[in-house]
Design a protein around this motif. Sequence first.
Motif, PDB file in Angstrom:
ATOM      1  N   LYS A 123     -17.925  27.966  19.116  1.00 45.17           N
ATOM      2  CA  LYS A 123     -18.764  26.820  18.772  1.00 45.17           C
ATOM      3  C   LYS A 123     -17.915  25.701  18.181  1.00 45.17           C
ATOM      4  O   LYS A 123     -16.931  25.942  17.496  1.00 45.17           O
ATOM      5  N   ARG A 124     -18.338  24.465  18.465  1.00 42.05           N
ATOM      6  CA  ARG A 124     -17.576  23.299  18.016  1.00 42.05           C
ATOM      7  C   ARG A 124     -17.321  23.338  16.498  1.00 42.05           C
ATOM      8  O   ARG A 124     -16.222  23.029  16.042  1.00 42.05           O
ATOM      9  N   GLU A 125     -18.329  23.739  15.721  1.00 48.80           N
ATOM     10  CA  GLU A 125     -18.140  23.701  14.269  1.00 48.80           C
ATOM     11  C   GLU A 125     -17.080  24.702  13.793  1.00 48.80           C
ATOM     12  O   GLU A 125     -16.514  24.554  12.710  1.00 48.80           O
ATOM     13  N   LEU A 126     -16.791  25.713  14.602  1.00 54.59           N
ATOM     14  CA  LEU A 126     -15.763  26.684  14.229  1.00 54.59           C
ATOM     15  C   LEU A 126     -14.355  26.188  14.536  1.00 54.59           C
ATOM     16  O   LEU A 126     -13.394  26.625  13.893  1.00 54.59           O
ATOM     17  N   VAL A 127     -14.216  25.305  15.520  1.00 57.75           N
ATOM     18  CA  VAL A 127     -12.873  24.922  15.971  1.00 57.75           C
ATOM     19  C   VAL A 127     -12.529  23.455  15.730  1.00 57.75           C
ATOM     20  O   VAL A 127     -11.356  23.088  15.787  1.00 57.75           O
ATOM     21  N   GLU A 128     -13.516  22.619  15.477  1.00 62.93           N
ATOM     22  CA  GLU A 128     -13.230  21.205  15.279  1.00 62.93           C
ATOM     23  C   GLU A 128     -12.345  21.019  14.048  1.00 62.93           C
ATOM     24  O   GLU A 128     -12.668  21.488  12.959  1.00 62.93           O
ATOM     25  N   GLY A 129     -11.188  20.394  14.221  1.00 62.61           N
ATOM     26  CA  GLY A 129     -10.249  20.217  13.131  1.00 62.61           C
ATOM     27  C   GLY A 129      -9.313  21.392  12.911  1.00 62.61           C
ATOM     28  O   GLY A 129      -8.517  21.389  11.965  1.00 62.61           O
ATOM     29  N   LEU A 130      -9.379  22.376  13.790  1.00 58.17           N
ATOM     30  CA  LEU A 130      -8.522  23.560  13.658  1.00 58.17           C
ATOM     31  C   LEU A 130      -7.048  23.177  13.740  1.00 58.17           C
ATOM     32  O   LEU A 130      -6.631  22.412  14.611  1.00 58.17           O
ATOM     33  N   ASP A 131      -6.248  23.719  12.832  1.00 59.02           N
ATOM     34  CA  ASP A 131      -4.805  23.457  12.809  1.00 59.02           C
ATOM     35  C   ASP A 131      -4.109  24.670  12.184  1.00 59.02           C
ATOM     36  O   ASP A 131      -3.975  24.771  10.965  1.00 59.02           O
ATOM     37  N   ILE A 132      -3.684  25.594  13.045  1.00 58.62           N
ATOM     38  CA  ILE A 132      -3.026  26.829  12.612  1.00 58.62           C
ATOM     39  C   ILE A 132      -1.586  26.804  13.115  1.00 58.62           C
ATOM     40  O   ILE A 132      -1.314  26.317  14.218  1.00 58.62           O
ATOM     41  N   MET A 133      -0.667  27.346  12.328  1.00 58.27           N
ATOM     42  CA  MET A 133       0.698  27.559  12.797  1.00 58.27           C
ATOM     43  C   MET A 133       0.984  29.057  12.775  1.00 58.27           C
ATOM     44  O   MET A 133       0.958  29.678  11.708  1.00 58.27           O
ATOM     45  N   ILE A 134       1.224  29.623  13.948  1.00 54.85           N
ATOM     46  CA  ILE A 134       1.610  31.027  14.026  1.00 54.85           C
ATOM     47  C   ILE A 134       3.129  31.098  14.141  1.00 54.85           C
ATOM     48  O   ILE A 134       3.733  30.470  15.007  1.00 54.85           O
ATOM     49  N   VAL A 135       3.737  31.846  13.230  1.00 52.56           N
ATOM     50  CA  VAL A 135       5.189  32.030  13.194  1.00 52.56           C
ATOM     51  C   VAL A 135       5.469  33.454  13.694  1.00 52.56           C
ATOM     52  O   VAL A 135       5.199  34.422  12.988  1.00 52.56           O
ATOM     53  N   ARG A 136       6.000  33.532  14.893  1.00 57.93           N
ATOM     54  CA  ARG A 136       6.229  34.815  15.560  1.00 57.93           C
ATOM     55  C   ARG A 136       7.714  35.174  15.526  1.00 57.93           C
ATOM     56  O   ARG A 136       8.544  34.383  15.943  1.00 57.93           O
ATOM     57  N   ASN A 236     -13.765  33.148  12.067  1.00 63.38           N
ATOM     58  CA  ASN A 236     -13.607  31.974  11.206  1.00 63.38           C
ATOM     59  C   ASN A 236     -12.156  31.504  11.257  1.00 63.38           C
ATOM     60  O   ASN A 236     -11.395  31.706  10.293  1.00 63.38           O
ATOM     61  N   PRO A 237     -11.733  30.884  12.347  1.00 62.66           N
ATOM     62  CA  PRO A 237     -10.307  30.558  12.509  1.00 62.66           C
ATOM     63  C   PRO A 237      -9.777  29.558  11.486  1.00 62.66           C
ATOM     64  O   PRO A 237      -8.586  29.575  11.169  1.00 62.66           O
ATOM     65  N   LYS A 238     -10.642  28.698  10.952  1.00 58.94           N
ATOM     66  CA  LYS A 238     -10.149  27.650  10.044  1.00 58.94           C
ATOM     67  C   LYS A 238      -9.792  28.177   8.654  1.00 58.94           C
ATOM     68  O   LYS A 238      -9.301  27.431   7.813  1.00 58.94           O
ATOM     69  N   GLN A 239      -9.967  29.469   8.415  1.00 58.21           N
ATOM     70  CA  GLN A 239      -9.523  30.061   7.145  1.00 58.21           C
ATOM     71  C   GLN A 239      -8.001  30.195   7.091  1.00 58.21           C
ATOM     72  O   GLN A 239      -7.426  30.363   6.020  1.00 58.21           O
ATOM     73  N   PHE A 240      -7.333  30.084   8.273  1.00 55.38           N
ATOM     74  CA  PHE A 240      -5.891  30.299   8.344  1.00 55.38           C
ATOM     75  C   PHE A 240      -5.125  28.979   8.305  1.00 55.38           C
ATOM     76  O   PHE A 240      -5.582  27.959   8.811  1.00 55.38           O
ATOM     77  N   ASP A 241      -3.938  29.046   7.735  1.00 53.73           N
ATOM     78  CA  ASP A 241      -2.995  27.927   7.742  1.00 53.73           C
ATOM     79  C   ASP A 241      -1.752  28.345   8.521  1.00 53.73           C
ATOM     80  O   ASP A 241      -1.530  27.900   9.639  1.00 53.73           O
ATOM     81  N   VAL A 242      -0.925  29.220   7.938  1.00 55.35           N
ATOM     82  CA  VAL A 242       0.243  29.784   8.616  1.00 55.35           C
ATOM     83  C   VAL A 242       0.063  31.293   8.715  1.00 55.35           C
ATOM     84  O   VAL A 242      -0.302  31.944   7.729  1.00 55.35           O
ATOM     85  N   ILE A 243       0.285  31.835   9.901  1.00 59.97           N
ATOM     86  CA  ILE A 243       0.264  33.282  10.118  1.00 59.97           C
ATOM     87  C   ILE A 243       1.666  33.704  10.537  1.00 59.97           C
ATOM     88  O   ILE A 243       2.215  33.159  11.495  1.00 59.97           O
ATOM     89  N   VAL A 244       2.266  34.647   9.829  1.00 59.70           N
ATOM     90  CA  VAL A 244       3.577  35.169  10.214  1.00 59.70           C
ATOM     91  C   VAL A 244       3.409  36.623  10.644  1.00 59.70           C
ATOM     92  O   VAL A 244       2.712  37.402   9.988  1.00 59.70           O
TER      93      VAL A 244
END
Length: 292
Positions: A123-136, A236-244
């Motif tokens: 849904k748009r409200e879950l992803v609008e403004g999403l900004d995650i950085m995954i460090v693999r 709830n993807p917007k709870q994340f900032d950086v994931i390593v």
Amino acid sequence: MTTLKLLLLPGDGIGLETMAEVERIISFFNKKSGTSKFQTEFDLVGGSAYDKHGVAVTDACVAKAKASDAVIFGAVGGPQWDKVPYEVRPEAGLLRLRKDLDLFANLRPAICYPALADASSLKRELVEGLDIMIVRELTGGVYFGEPKEIVTLENGQKRAIDTQIYTTREIERIAKVAFDLARKRGNKVHSAEKRNVMKTGVLWNEVVTATHKSYAPDVELHHILADNCAMQLVRNPKQFDVIVTDNLFGDVLSDEAAMATGSLGMLPSASLGAENPTTGKRLALYEPVHGS
């Protein structure tokens, strides 16, 4: 005027199309910039390299990559190479570049651009403004661990083995990259592993905890099991900032996060080596997040 050397590796399929656009952008900057200029060189990787040389990447191409200021990579693979030997499959070229250049830090942003919000399956409200950085972590783990083999047992059955290996140093250096990035963003890191069933997960958790204490106590740190992280990225993807996370989980979780933005193909990634203590530069390879 500073001259910067770029090695362009279009690869196969859509890689050829995207690299043509890269050339246009490079040409634009060469015309506009008064302080620096990009000098480009091409080579083969993936299926195209296999067709000409019998390998997914040549020693000469790897040498060019090491001598360049950066490598721009398209994509590799396609159905016409599905039957080639495992050791020379198109993806082996990308894996060798990562390993030989020691590109241990793979940065995979998942940014939801407004125009793609409705393309997401969430849904748009879950992803609008999403900004995650995954460090693999990119040069260790199950992709490179030995033994890696398929053997035939005495009873005629086959047994496959892939080995997951991590050292303190490998975990510590990727954790520092994540903490450094978090300081420039939302100052929060989630470290994802499977310490409940994997010894490498236990070590990962211990080393990240110790690194946080000694190197980045100012950064908010959360430990999360990788399977729960996958669920939370959908919930709830917007709870994340950086994931390593490690090589395997990073591969899976970054694709999941990318699709939350609406398009795996619209996102970039950077694979970086350690900083040279003399020049301050890093070996670097840039590519679409899908890679193959």
